[in-house]
Design an enzyme around this catalytic site. Structure first.
Site, PDB file in Angstrom:
ATOM      1  N   GLU A 106       4.998 -20.184 -49.489  1.00 35.72           N
ATOM      2  CA  GLU A 106       5.253 -21.573 -49.076  1.00 35.72           C
ATOM      3  C   GLU A 106       6.286 -22.274 -49.966  1.00 35.72           C
ATOM      4  O   GLU A 106       5.975 -23.236 -50.682  1.00 35.72           O
ATOM      5  CB  GLU A 106       3.941 -22.355 -49.022  1.00 35.72           C
ATOM      6  CG  GLU A 106       2.963 -21.747 -48.009  1.00 35.72           C
ATOM      7  CD  GLU A 106       1.715 -22.576 -47.784  1.00 35.72           C
ATOM      8  OE1 GLU A 106       1.433 -23.485 -48.581  1.00 35.72           O
ATOM      9  OE2 GLU A 106       1.003 -22.302 -46.800  1.00 35.72           O
ATOM     10  N   GLU A 150      -0.050 -15.531 -43.248  1.00 34.31           N
ATOM     11  CA  GLU A 150      -1.243 -16.312 -43.627  1.00 34.31           C
ATOM     12  C   GLU A 150      -1.632 -17.329 -42.562  1.00 34.31           C
ATOM     13  O   GLU A 150      -0.784 -17.983 -41.963  1.00 34.31           O
ATOM     14  CB  GLU A 150      -1.010 -17.071 -44.941  1.00 34.31           C
ATOM     15  CG  GLU A 150      -2.256 -17.812 -45.432  1.00 34.31           C
ATOM     16  CD  GLU A 150      -1.973 -18.714 -46.622  1.00 34.31           C
ATOM     17  OE1 GLU A 150      -1.272 -18.272 -47.543  1.00 34.31           O
ATOM     18  OE2 GLU A 150      -2.445 -19.864 -46.626  1.00 34.31           O
TER      19      GLU A 150
END
Length: 490
Positions: free
Chosen positions: A238, A341
């Site tokens: 991220e 994810e």
């Protein structure tokens, strides 16, 4: 005269090509007739408000089909139209998962390993993601080096030897050794960052570019010495999120340049060029911008195996951006797409059996696979009764929860929804064309290496639906319950 002969030859060649082109579909139909006439269809179902959980609810036969009516609900499967090759489905073995696993009774540990990693008795996970030093799903922040050690002379994975590596090795054994393990960092050590903090975002300082690249090599080599081969890695988890837990920001150009000038060459120099490098590893929203920035640079693109993505872009209340997966696939068909994810957030024990959590998995997996994704990775494989442990209170759901007080394993709907894919799609399978005639049901299909087809059908409505499975010139009538998912194997 010569020109006339050339024209005549060209016409004959064109007619031959045309004849071959028109004859080909007949050959396909003949193959389908040989393959499917009176062949069996095993139907496996999981449905809300029932006891069906990956249950064999029907065994049907194909028969000759007729032209379907507009009023009929149909799923059309075209095995001759193939797309991407499937590499696997799995979940993350984080520090949190490993700690919970270690606290379970031995019989429950074995049950959990079987439930996830056995193809026959479980749902056949073949992918594991793990974290490079700490992440939010760790009991504390930690690194593998002493503070300020730029040369990494103190590098040690001793922390991971207690819980995480033993769990991964047991998972590998249960999976028969066929397990893809890839790793992601959440943040460089604090001394390498401009905010001097592993948490709260911040950026990698330029003077530590090479040291941080060396860190990945140390991690891979250390894990492999412990008998855990690392298949690949993502550059940064991220990279556009400033979180209250471990995080680090890279703009698209910064990730490109770190990969091109440091990480890629460093892995290559260490003899690790076979490791798959995945860029982005964040939500679907910005994935085309990130992909184009990196992949339009040939010197960076040569190191990239694929683009990883998550599903949290709907945090603002919007719809999931599945079309961005398709657009990335169209832009860069030579690179792989990999879901790295996803999880159901806002943990609450009262919602263990919240069926919509499972349906979110089904929707995402069908859309992501239909848009070109080759593999799909859930977040934590197991969490405790509190949705953790998590050192910043960022608790969430897992497909299975392990109550460390009672020793009980709680299976949530997400486990079964994932299982409808992971149990029945084999490594090396080819996705094939699978289309629904109505929006009430969703579908995707794969042709497995053993010749069998797995077609997944999902009903999100409150009604029992009757539909036809149509393959070539054959069909079978099937019923799907409200809020149910089915896998058809034939």
């Amino acid at each position: 005269m010569l020109l006339q002969k050339m024209k005549t030859s060209s016409l004959i060649l064109l007619l031959c090509i045309s004849f071959i082109g028109f004859a080909q579909p007949k050959a396909n139909i003949k193959t389908l007739k040989t393959s499917y006439k009176n062949r069996k269809i095993a139907v496996y179902t999981s449905a809300d408000s029932t006891k069906f959980r990956l249950s064999n609810t029907d065994n049907l036969l194909f028969k000759d089909n007729k032209q379907p009516l507009e009023t009929e609900l149909c799923v059309f499967v075209y095995p001759q139209k193939t797309f991407q090759t499937f590499i696997g489905i799995g979940g993350a073995i984080t520090d949190a998962s490993a700690e919970v696993f270690s606290k379970l009774p031995e019989t429950k540990q074995q049950e959990l390993l079987t439930a996830y990693f056995s193809k026959d008795k479980g749902i056949g996970y073949s992918v594991v993601r793990t974290n490079i030093h700490s992440c939010d799903f760790s009991s504390e922040s930690y690194t593998y080096v002493n503070e300020g050690d730029k040369k990494l002379s103190s590098f040690s994975i001793a922390h991971d030897l207690k819980y995480r590596i033993p769990f991964i090795k047991k998972a590998m054994a249960m999976a028969g050794g066929k397990l893809i393990v890839f790793a992601s960092p959440w943040s460089p050590p604090a001394f390498m960052k401009d905010n001097n903090n592993m948490l709260q975002g911040g950026k990698l300082l330029p003077e530590y570019n090479q040291s941080w690249a060396n860190y990945y090599v140390k991690f891979i080599e250390s894990y492999q010495k412990q008998g855990v081969p690392i298949w690949g890695l993502t550059v940064q988890n991220e990279p556009m999120a400033t979180q209250r837990w471990e995080s680090c920001i890279y703009t698209a150009s910064e990730e490109r340049d770190f990969l091109k000038n440091y990480l890629g060459p460093t892995l290559q120099h260490a003899g690790l060029s076979s490791k798959k490098i995945i860029v982005w590893d964040h939500n679907r929203d910005l994935m085309t911008q990130r992909a184009s920035t990196i992949l339009e640079d040939k010197k960076a693109a040569k190191y990239v195996w694929g683009v990883g993505f998550h599903w949290y872009e709907d945090w603002s209340g919007g719809a999931p951006m599945y079309e961005n997966v398709a657009k990335t696939n169209q832009l860069y068909p030579d690179k792989k797409l990999f879901f790295t994810e996803g999880c159901a957030e806002s943990f609450d024990q009262k919602h263990y059996q919240y069926w919509k959590n499972g349906e979110k998995y089904g929707r995402s997996m069908i859309n992501d696979f239909n848009n070109g994704t080759v593999g799909w990775t859930d977040w934590n494989v197991v969490l405790d009764q509190n949705g953790g442990p998590n050192h910043v209170g960022n608790y969430c759901f897992a497909p299975i929860h392990g109550d460390t007080v009672t020793g009980e394993l709680i299976y949530t709907p997400s486990y079964y929804y994932i299982g409808h894919f992971s149990k029945f799609i084999q490594i090396g399978a080819k996705r094939i064309s699978s289309v629904s005639s109505r929006s009430q049901i969703m579908t995707t299909s794969f042709l497995n290496p053993d010749g069998k087809i797995s077609t997944i059908v999902m009903n999100q409505t409150n009604k029992t639906l009757n539909y036809k499975l149509c393959v070539g010139t054959f069909e079978s009538s099937i019923t799907i319950l409200p809020h149910a998912i089915q896998t058809l194997v034939y």
